[in-house]
Design a protein around this motif. Structure first.
Motif, PDB file in Angstrom:
ATOM      1  N   PRO A  40       0.847  -1.201   0.000  1.00  0.00           N
ATOM      2  CA  PRO A  40       0.000   0.000   0.000  1.00  0.00           C
ATOM      3  C   PRO A  40       0.880   1.249   0.000  1.00  0.00           C
ATOM      4  CG  PRO A  40       0.115  -0.946   2.188  1.00  0.00           C
ATOM      5  CD  PRO A  40       0.858  -1.889   1.287  1.00  0.00           C
ATOM      6  N   ASP A  41       0.254   2.408   0.117  1.00  0.00           N
ATOM      7  CA  ASP A  41       1.017   3.653   0.199  1.00  0.00           C
ATOM      8  C   ASP A  41       1.954   3.607   1.397  1.00  0.00           C
ATOM      9  OD1 ASP A  41      -0.296   4.602  -2.001  1.00  0.00           O
ATOM     10  OD2 ASP A  41      -1.865   5.617  -0.829  1.00  0.00           O
ATOM     11  N   LEU A  42       3.026   4.383   1.318  1.00  0.00           N
ATOM     12  CA  LEU A  42       4.068   4.328   2.346  1.00  0.00           C
ATOM     13  C   LEU A  42       3.525   4.560   3.761  1.00  0.00           C
ATOM     14  CD1 LEU A  42       7.037   3.937   2.965  1.00  0.00           C
ATOM     15  CD2 LEU A  42       7.380   6.397   2.594  1.00  0.00           C
ATOM     16  N   LEU A  45       1.818   1.443   4.759  1.00  0.00           N
ATOM     17  CA  LEU A  45       2.782   0.362   4.944  1.00  0.00           C
ATOM     18  C   LEU A  45       3.491   0.491   6.287  1.00  0.00           C
ATOM     19  CD1 LEU A  45       4.420  -2.051   3.877  1.00  0.00           C
ATOM     20  CD2 LEU A  45       5.985  -0.390   2.833  1.00  0.00           C
ATOM     21  N   LEU A  46       3.933   1.695   6.613  1.00  0.00           N
ATOM     22  CA  LEU A  46       4.613   1.902   7.898  1.00  0.00           C
ATOM     23  C   LEU A  46       3.675   1.608   9.061  1.00  0.00           C
ATOM     24  CD1 LEU A  46       6.653   5.166   7.144  1.00  0.00           C
ATOM     25  CD2 LEU A  46       7.487   2.802   7.249  1.00  0.00           C
ATOM     26  N   ALA A  47       2.409   1.999   8.888  1.00  0.00           N
ATOM     27  CA  ALA A  47       1.436   1.723   9.941  1.00  0.00           C
ATOM     28  C   ALA A  47       1.219   0.223  10.108  1.00  0.00           C
ATOM     29  CB  ALA A  47       0.109   2.424   9.629  1.00  0.00           C
ATOM     30  N   LEU A  48       1.172  -0.510   8.986  1.00  0.00           N
ATOM     31  CA  LEU A  48       0.997  -1.967   9.059  1.00  0.00           C
ATOM     32  C   LEU A  48       2.206  -2.636   9.715  1.00  0.00           C
ATOM     33  CD1 LEU A  48      -0.595  -2.757   5.576  1.00  0.00           C
ATOM     34  CD2 LEU A  48      -1.693  -2.943   7.822  1.00  0.00           C
TER      35      LEU A  48
END
Length: 328
Positions: A40-42, A45-48
């Motif tokens: 996904p968007d950065l 992605l960082l949140a995931l």
């Protein structure tokens, strides 16, 4: 087998190894590229990744807590069996922002106390029976207050999360570096075989592999050191909170000294014991607890700031052996 035939066979083995390792490296790289392409968007992605690291750490903490209580060789003590003990814990819990924990008593014949869990479930306070023979009532109360302070601060969860997140970050880095590690392993092994020296790992590819693996291991060690440092700070904070709640820092200091002496190895093979005192910096950094000397000195300073105090027993000599690493 002639030397020429051996070199030819070794070269063939080297080429075969290189093909296998490079194929594995390419497969992992393609898999990682596919995952990256579907990312996904950065920010998402960082949140995931952050959510995965936190969830993994929390699950490990909860399972670890449940396993400790399941494997505990002790008894849950209901109020009717030890009303005075429960009243003392009730009194301390009422003075602190903590749910009243369940009480367990073990018979490990080693003076020890520790707290597990915390937060909304109240957690559990585990005490070894020998503490009641070793310590005076005020000293027992100080140890209780120290352990309740850990529950009040939910220290077990905080330390487990710090450790788990650090390990997850190192794990992500290791997965990302896996294609390079596989390729370097293949190149190192293949070059050694092709040169006719299968056991030689002194070539440039082997050095690069060791450097990359060493960097990942250093990250793991750093994550461990950060978690252990936080653990030692929380021990100091729990000492301070216990001294504040009981109003008697000397009692906690005396309790720590008595436990130290009771767990100090005195048998003939004590130098080989894991409980021996050490001046090694690495072992101090990896310890979950600060030294008893440090803790007692801070409590002594707190007591002196409050006014005249009773004498705190001196610790064992440096040659005696290290105090046991009880989770107090």
């Amino acid at each position: 087998m002639s030397r020429l035939a051996f070199r030819a066979a070794a070269a063939a083995v080297g080429v075969g190894l290189l093909a296998v390792y490079l194929a594995a490296a390419l497969f992992v790289a393609d898999l990682l590229r596919a995952v990256w392409a579907a990312r996904p968007d950065l920010p998402v992605l960082l949140a995931l990744l952050a959510a995965t690291a936190l969830a993994s750490a929390y699950l490990s903490y909860r399972l670890g807590t449940a396993q400790i209580l399941a494997n505990l060789e002790g008894d849950r003590v209901p109020r009717e069996r030890a009303p005075d003990l429960h009243r003392r814990i009730d009194s301390l819990a009422a003075r602190m922002d903590v749910e009243r924990p369940e009480l367990y008593v073990t018979d490990a014949r080693a003076p020890n106390a520790f707290a597990v869990g915390g937060g909304s479930d109240g957690g559990a306070l585990v005490i070894d029976r020998s503490l009641f023979r070793l310590l005076a009532p005020r000293e027992v109360e100080a140890i209780f207050a120290h352990e309740l302070a850990h529950l009040e601060g939910n220290d077990g969860l905080a330390i487990a999360m710090a450790d788990g997140v650090g390990r997850s970050l190192v794990g992500f880095a290791t997965v990302a570096a896996l294609p390079a590690l596989l390729a370097l392993s293949g190149l190192s092994a293949a070059s050694a075989w092709i040169r006719g020296r299968p056991g030689d790992r002194s070539g440039p590819f082997a050095r690069l592999h060791r450097a990359l693996a060493g960097a990942l291991f250093a990250g793991f060690v750093l994550a461990t050191l950060v978690a252990r440092s936080r653990s030692r700070k929380r021990e100091f904070a729990a000492d301070d909170r216990a001294a504040e709640v009981t109003g008697d820092p000397v009692a906690l200091a005396r309790a720590l000294r008595r436990i130290e002496r009771a767990t100090d190895p005195t048998w003939s093979f004590a130098p080989f014991s894991t409980n021996k005192r050490t001046e090694e910096a690495a072992e101090r950094w990896l310890s979950t607890h600060p030294s008893t000397d440090e803790r007692v000195e801070r409590l002594r300073e707190t007591a002196e700031a409050k006014g005249p105090t009773r004498r705190i027993p001196a610790g064992p000599s440096r040659a005696a052996g290290r105090p046991g690493r009880s989770r107090r």
